[in-house]
Enzyme design. Structure first.
Site, mmCIF file in Angstrom:
data_model
loop_
_atom_site.group_PDB
_atom_site.id
_atom_site.type_symbol
_atom_site.label_atom_id
_atom_site.label_comp_id
_atom_site.label_asym_id
_atom_site.label_seq_id
_atom_site.Cartn_x
_atom_site.Cartn_y
_atom_site.Cartn_z
ATOM 1 N N TYR A 189 -0.942 -13.471 2.668
ATOM 2 C CA TYR A 189 -0.977 -12.042 2.343
ATOM 3 C C TYR A 189 0.372 -11.635 1.763
ATOM 4 C CZ TYR A 189 -2.828 -7.399 2.195
ATOM 5 O OH TYR A 189 -3.277 -6.196 1.736
ATOM 6 N N ARG A 242 -4.552 -0.186 -8.112
ATOM 7 C CA ARG A 242 -3.206 0.005 -7.548
ATOM 8 C C ARG A 242 -2.942 -1.110 -6.533
ATOM 9 N NH1 ARG A 242 -0.513 1.233 -3.415
ATOM 10 N NH2 ARG A 242 -2.408 1.309 -2.176
ATOM 11 N N LYS A 260 -7.287 -10.014 2.866
ATOM 12 C CA LYS A 260 -7.539 -9.124 4.002
ATOM 13 C C LYS A 260 -8.613 -9.693 4.921
ATOM 14 C CE LYS A 260 -4.781 -5.593 3.843
ATOM 15 N NZ LYS A 260 -4.814 -4.159 3.636
ATOM 16 N N GLU A 332 -9.733 -0.675 -0.496
ATOM 17 C CA GLU A 332 -8.424 -1.320 -0.572
ATOM 18 C C GLU A 332 -7.828 -1.163 -1.971
ATOM 19 O OE1 GLU A 332 -5.462 -2.784 1.441
ATOM 20 O OE2 GLU A 332 -7.436 -2.815 2.387
ATOM 21 N N ASP A 333 -6.621 -0.614 -2.037
ATOM 22 C CA ASP A 333 -5.830 -0.547 -3.269
ATOM 23 C C ASP A 333 -6.536 0.180 -4.408
ATOM 24 O OD1 ASP A 333 -3.812 -1.744 -1.940
ATOM 25 O OD2 ASP A 333 -3.936 -3.671 -2.943
ATOM 26 N N ASP A 355 -7.590 1.348 4.264
ATOM 27 C CA ASP A 355 -6.439 0.746 4.930
ATOM 28 C C ASP A 355 -5.125 1.322 4.419
ATOM 29 O OD1 ASP A 355 -5.384 -1.064 6.830
ATOM 30 O OD2 ASP A 355 -4.830 -2.438 5.223
ATOM 31 N N ASP A 356 -5.070 1.682 3.136
ATOM 32 C CA ASP A 356 -3.834 2.225 2.579
ATOM 33 C C ASP A 356 -3.526 3.599 3.158
ATOM 34 O OD1 ASP A 356 -3.510 0.037 0.594
ATOM 35 O OD2 ASP A 356 -5.364 0.869 -0.191
ATOM 36 N N ASN A 497 5.413 -2.554 -0.485
ATOM 37 C CA ASN A 497 5.186 -3.979 -0.747
ATOM 38 C C ASN A 497 5.018 -4.206 -2.249
ATOM 39 O OD1 ASN A 497 5.088 -5.066 1.924
ATOM 40 N ND2 ASN A 497 3.116 -4.066 2.220
#
Length: 641
Positions: A189, A242, A260, A332-333, A355-356, A497
């Site tokens: 990850y 993103r 993930k 996610e993202d 999750d973000d 990150n």
């Protein structure tokens, strides 16, 4: 039922297949039956029926096994499928019926044990001669693979070696990851997964999830049915707009759902077969990718507006129709403008989690709750300043405000006033409210405009500084020194990150604060020695939260996610930090105990689901921690009969 044109071809096909099928019938206890049909769907039942009904007799009553093949190729081997004589204009049918034994078993990652197959298993499953004679333990395999991975100096090479292992021997992959989690987490990850996504087209070998593009519009349900596993419990989906702090990586964002879900299994114990990575490909605005000959996605600009919304809506409906009400869909993202809209739109109709926004918030809140034991006071007695007002920043801020409201019984509007946010235009204040995006408006407080972060630090005098900007090295020496000037122990969280985007390094935080900072980051940093003392920084990694959170939803049969579940997860994680951890300056527990930590988080989340009436698995288990642990997937090898 498979339809094959021409009776002679049917007979020849059944003759060859029947030999394979008859051979496979001797292996009645083998671990897996694989069935494929020419239209790409799993036709196991129909093919099996077809085979069994034709084994005993053909059209004229003769046994298929006694038939003399009419067409052979060199060596006397019958070309039953016409593969050797076919051309590009003469397609063949790629279907087989076989039990996973022998050669096929060694190439099935779900069941392959490599040299760990016992002598008895080698006899039962026709492995003699296909393996060297030595029989080794899983522990020795782990030792060898770990030794080989450590030979690679380039992180991306380690990532590729781990992905190769996952595609070759699933249980060994997860056993290796669990036993060496602190060393391998940065490999599978963040930060390495970021580079893997950037180069995904170049390193792409075999698909590890479902790619749903605009080409599949109108038939997404059919696409979902192409996935071989039917009992899916967790889906991680991205549109690649993103990715971490790297921007729009389009279809190559698939590395994120794959990574993930590896952690869902390794850290949370969700079965690999219950996990489905999905990338929604609506194009990319990344010019470099559009011009890259190795890019694997649609070569077009991103779809927006109605075209985008309709594809996502079809996907969400198809998931619910195919997998039911209790499948967890983790966004996610996604870019800010879509992430908040999707969460708001589907939060009341699906079991969804971002999750973000939510995972990051929960893990940061847990770190802050633990940090209070080092700095004293309650959450409501501290002041918070964020650099970054996107998904992560506003998500964290809202959860902190919710926890403060819960602790003090003060209205949410009041607790929000303790939290300030800085975006690209400066401090978010009332005078900017009309021009702000909707999700930023709750954080516009009364204050004169402030453009620079360092000036905002000096004006607000926060006790906690949180970076979620995706902009590296923005916590400058002047900013850290300002924090240290009015805080005995400034709490500094650089969350962005990958490592290159971190607002500051651990060394900078400790050095510029003269060793007084309580520091944690999104990406890992090595221990820092300053004035003879070694400082070990914590990692505010979402991997602490989402695997256990997902497990809690699954074991309770939850049908919706509630904010109180996120608070419950934070509280559970904070209680896992020991005095020994605090003595080292850590505000997060070590990852070596992550499975036990995940079990406690799952138990807390499940208990809250039962309390809120959102759980469907009844009756509630008496000991939720023990129940969570009992439900976890084990990567240890089993024995085959």
């Amino acid at each position: 039922m498979i339809s094959l044109n021409g009776s002679s071809f049917l007979n020849k096909s059944l003759y060859g297949a029947s030999r394979s099928f008859a051979h496979s019938q001797r292996r009645v206890s083998a671990p897996l039956v694989v069935a494929m049909s020419s239209n790409g769907r799993q036709g196991g039942r129909n093919v099996s029926v077809l085979m069994e009904s034709t084994l005993k007799e053909t059209r004229d009553g003769a046994s298929v096994l006694e038939m003399d093949p009419k067409s052979t190729v060199d060596g006397g081997v019958e070309d039953v499928y016409g593969e050797h004589t076919a051309t590009e204009d003469h397609p063949v049918t790629p279907w087989t019926v076989s039990v996973a034994s022998g050669y096929s078993l060694l190439r099935d990652p779900h069941h392959n044990k490599g040299l760990a197959f016992t002598e008895e298993e080698r006899d039962i499953h026709y492995l003699r001669g296909l393996l060297p004679p030595v029989v080794v333990t899983q522990e020795l395999q782990l030792k060898k693979v770990m030794h080989n991975i450590r030979q690679y100096e380039v992180p991306l090479q380690r990532y590729m070696a781990m992905m190769d292992l996952q595609e070759r021997n699933e249980r060994l992959f997860y056993k290796l990851l669990i036993d060496n989690v602190e060393e391998l987490l940065p490999v599978v990850y963040t930060p390495t997964v970021g580079e893997a996504c950037q180069k995904y087209g170049s390193i792409f070998r075999r698909p590890q999830g479902l790619f749903i593009s605009l080409k599949e519009k109108g038939k997404i349900l059919e696409v979902l049915k192409n996935w071989p596993e039917k009992k899916i419990q967790v889906i991680v989906v991205t549109d690649g707009e993103r990715i971490l702090g790297l921007g729009d990586l389009g279809c190559q964002g698939m590395g994120i759902p794959v990574g993930k879900l590896s952690l869902y299994t390794a850290l949370g114990g969700i079965r690999p077969s219950a996990c489905l990575p999905v990338t929604i490909d609506v194009g990319t605005n990344n010019e470099n990718l559009l011009e890259d000959e190795f890019y694997i996605g649609l070569r077009r600009r991103r779809a927006t507006g109605q075209e985008y919304a309709e594809l996502l809506h079809e996907f969400m409906d198809a998931v619910k129709q195919n997998y039911g009400e209790k499948v967890l869909i983790q966004f996610e993202d996604f870019a800010n403008h879509n992430a908040f809209d999707l969460l708001a739109k589907y939060g009341s109709t699906h079991l969804v989690f971002n999750d973000d926004i939510q995972g990051t918030a929960s893990v940061v809140l847990a770190g802050l709750m633990a940090a209070l034991k080092l700095v004293g006071g309650t959450l409501a007695e501290h002041r918070f300043l964020f650099l970054g007002a996107g998904e992560a920043g506003t998500g964290i801020a809202e959860l902190i405000a919710l926890e403060m409201s819960k602790q003090t019984q003060a209205p949410l509007e009041e607790t929000r006033k303790k939290i300030w946010l800085v975006d690209s235009k400066g401090l978010i204040v009332n005078s900017r409210k009309e021009s702000l995006q909707q999700f930023k408006k709750p954080w516009a407080h009364q204050h004169e405009p402030v453009k620079e972060l360092v000036d905002a630090v000096k004006a607000i005098k926060p006790t906690v500084l949180i970076g979620s900007s995706g902009a590296g090295r923005t916590f400058t020496k002047e900013v850290i020194e300002a924090m240290a000037s009015f805080n005995e122990k400034p709490i500094i969280l650089a969350l962005s990150n990958p490592t290159s985007q971190s607002e500051c390094t651990a060394e900078e935080a400790y050095t510029w604060s003269e060793g007084r900072a309580i520091f944690a980051s999104g990406s890992p940093f090595d221990p820092v020695e300053y004035r003879g003392k070694v400082y070990v920084s914590g990692q505010a990694n979402n991997a602490y939260i989402f695997p256990g959170f997902g497990l809690g939803l699954i074991i309770s049969g939850a049908i919706r996610v509630h904010d109180d579940m996120l608070l419950a997860a934070s509280e559970a994680l904070a209680t896992q930090v020991t005095e020994e951890n605090f003595d080292k300056g850590l505000i997060y527990p070590p990852f070596t105990n992550i499975r036990k930590i995940s079990a406690h988080i799952a138990a807390n989340v499940a208990a809250k689901a039962y309390e809120l009436g959102l759980a469907t698995r009844l009756p509630q288990p008496e000991n939720l921690v023990a129940y969570a642990e009992s439900c976890m997937y084990s990567p240890n090898y089993g024995s085959y009969r």
